[in-house]
Design a protein around this motif. Structure first.
Motif, PDB file in Angstrom:
ATOM      1  N   GLN A  11      42.457  43.319  39.831  1.00 35.33           N
ATOM      2  CA  GLN A  11      43.254  43.064  41.027  1.00 35.33           C
ATOM      3  C   GLN A  11      44.669  43.596  40.814  1.00 35.33           C
ATOM      4  O   GLN A  11      45.309  43.300  39.805  1.00 35.33           O
ATOM      5  CB  GLN A  11      43.295  41.563  41.333  1.00 35.33           C
ATOM      6  N   SER A  38      39.187  38.621  47.473  1.00 33.35           N
ATOM      7  CA  SER A  38      37.867  38.981  47.985  1.00 33.35           C
ATOM      8  C   SER A  38      37.917  39.699  49.322  1.00 33.35           C
ATOM      9  O   SER A  38      37.037  40.536  49.602  1.00 33.35           O
ATOM     10  CB  SER A  38      36.998  37.724  48.126  1.00 33.35           C
ATOM     11  N   TYR A  42      40.595  43.457  47.958  1.00 36.24           N
ATOM     12  CA  TYR A  42      39.338  43.907  47.351  1.00 36.24           C
ATOM     13  C   TYR A  42      39.188  45.424  47.492  1.00 36.24           C
ATOM     14  O   TYR A  42      39.287  45.961  48.600  1.00 36.24           O
ATOM     15  CB  TYR A  42      38.160  43.196  48.012  1.00 36.24           C
ATOM     16  N   HIS A 224      30.362  41.470  45.743  1.00 39.07           N
ATOM     17  CA  HIS A 224      31.653  41.631  45.091  1.00 39.07           C
ATOM     18  C   HIS A 224      31.513  41.882  43.595  1.00 39.07           C
ATOM     19  O   HIS A 224      32.407  42.469  42.979  1.00 39.07           O
ATOM     20  CB  HIS A 224      32.531  40.400  45.350  1.00 39.07           C
TER      21      HIS A 224
END
Length: 429
Positions: A11, A38, A42, A224
């Motif tokens: 991230q 998320s 993302y 994910h």
């Protein structure tokens, strides 16, 4: 960089709320940072097209079905003597009841339409291949749960087609050797479709959407972990191949969702009964069998497969196999190339398979007689041949086109000289 060295970006933005209350919550329950990681920051492949928007549309439609279903359940009476009249009461006496009922009924059709588009997009672009096998299997489970939930919901209005659809489908279990009749009696709660059957179907129809929601959470989680597939079928290898999910993907998804909702609203307000069967406007009558029993349109391909053979047990086995075989596609398709854009032989076979499914749907709406049965048998044979013969053999005879080294290169091939080719349009994260 080979396929085993897939880019797994960390991230780039650590979410820190500015509000003190949210900071207090974040320390104790970091749910906001989870949502931000998320659905905001993302990393998303930058070459996704509009076919990838149907995942968000399906999530929206599931929410619509749950909300409208809960409100409808507050006014519905699950009793054979009152079910049909309670639906009429909802339509005529409950404030905005007609809108709730049509939004729920038409919403089921829109839900399946989006699901089938989502499924065929996955088949075309190879979204079931390594490392997304579990993601694909969870999607197949969701579809199976949707089919079960929709069938039980179709029974609840307790019209002619509801009653006889329940009778025909549950009777399939009687073909199971030794235990078949016992299973049917247990499903019915007696020796015929009646009040216990309706109560059980109502309870399960209310419960299963929440099970679907739970599997959807697992589906998104698996997405994910493995990352999104893309039209080129190559994994992101650098920061240049991805963009943040928000605003880039959310704007595209939001636009198509608005277009989809316009289609949805058109059916709800202008032709809400177009996709329904007129016999279901008649109260259930066990003493009178409809001339032609048909399920909802989204079950018709499977219904055609069921009726393609005269033997009840074999028809039931083919019906179950038609559901379950799709779960094994990651292993039946042995080609290393994912996207059909680079597979010159797979692409025409894919479109033939899509046409076969549409043809089965049309045959499912016709009487099981004459040439309709013959055509259904031919298309059913092709349906299974596609999975069991064509997919495994294609790798041996197909010569795929050269794959791009990266997503960025795939974009540059399609739009040489464009601004995005230089990387100028790729935001820094």
């Amino acid at each position: 960089m080979n396929e085993n060295s897939i880019y797994r970006p960390e991230q780039h933005v650590i979410y820190r709320p500015k509000n003190r209350a949210l900071q207090w919550l974040e320390v104790r329950l970091p749910i906001l940072s989870l949502v931000h990681a998320s659905f905001v920051d993302y990393p998303t492949p930058r070459n996704l097209n509009y076919w990838w928007a149907f995942g968000g549309i399906l999530t929206f439609m599931l929410a619509v079905q749950i909300v409208t279903g809960i409100v409808l359940a507050m006014h519905y009476t699950p009793h054979v003597d009152h079910a049909f009249n309670s639906v009429e009461h909802i339509m005529r006496d409950v404030n905005w009841g007609w809108l709730l009922r049509y939004a729920h009924a038409v919403g089921a059709s829109m839900f399946f339409l989006a699901a089938y588009i989502h499924l065929f997009r996955g088949l075309y672009y190879g979204s079931y291949k390594d490392p997304r096998e579990v993601l694909w299997i969870l999607g197949v489970i969701i579809l199976l749960l949707m089919i079960m939930t929709g069938f039980m919901g179709y029974v609840l209005p307790w019209g002619q087609m509801s009653f006889w659809a329940a009778t025909v489908i549950t009777n399939l279990f009687s073909a199971i050797p030794v235990f078949g009749e016992t299973i049917v009696t247990w499903l019915w709660g007696g020796y015929s479709v009646g009040n216990p059957t309706l109560n059980r179907f109502f309870s399960l129809h209310y419960l299963l959407p929440f099970v679907i929601l739970g599997v959807v959470v697992l589906h998104v989680w698996a997405l994910h972990v493995a990352g999104q597939n893309n039209p080129a079928g190559v994994e992101p290898k650098s920061k240049r191949d991805t963009v943040p999910f928000t605003p880039y993907a959310t704007i595209k998804d939001g636009f198509l969702m608005v277009v989809f909702c316009i289609l949805y609203a058109w059916f709800v307000f202008y032709m809400p009964n177009y996709l329904a069967h007129p016999d279901n406007s008649i109260p259930a009558n066990p003493a009178f069998t409809p001339t032609h029993i048909v399920p909802e349109w989204y079950y018709l391909p499977f219904y055609a497969i069921l009726r393609a053979v005269p033997n009840k047990l074999l028809g039931g086995l083919l019906l179950m196999a038609s559901f379950m075989i799709s779960a094994f596609v990651p292993w039946l398709d042995t080609s290393k190339v994912k996207s059909a854009s680079y597979r010159p032989l797979y692409r025409p076979f894919f479109w033939v398979f899509a046409a076969v499914c549409v043809g089965l749907g049309w045959l499912g709406s016709k009487p099981a007689e004459g040439n309709y049965v013959l055509a259904a048998r031919i298309l059913t044979a092709w349906y299974f041949l596609h999975f069991l013969i064509i997919l495994p053999l294609l790798r041996l005879i197909e010569r795929p086109k050269p794959l791009p080294d990266s997503i960025s290169e795939a974009i540059e091939r399609r739009a040489p000289g464009a601004a995005v080719a230089s990387g100028a349009a790729v935001p820094e994260r």
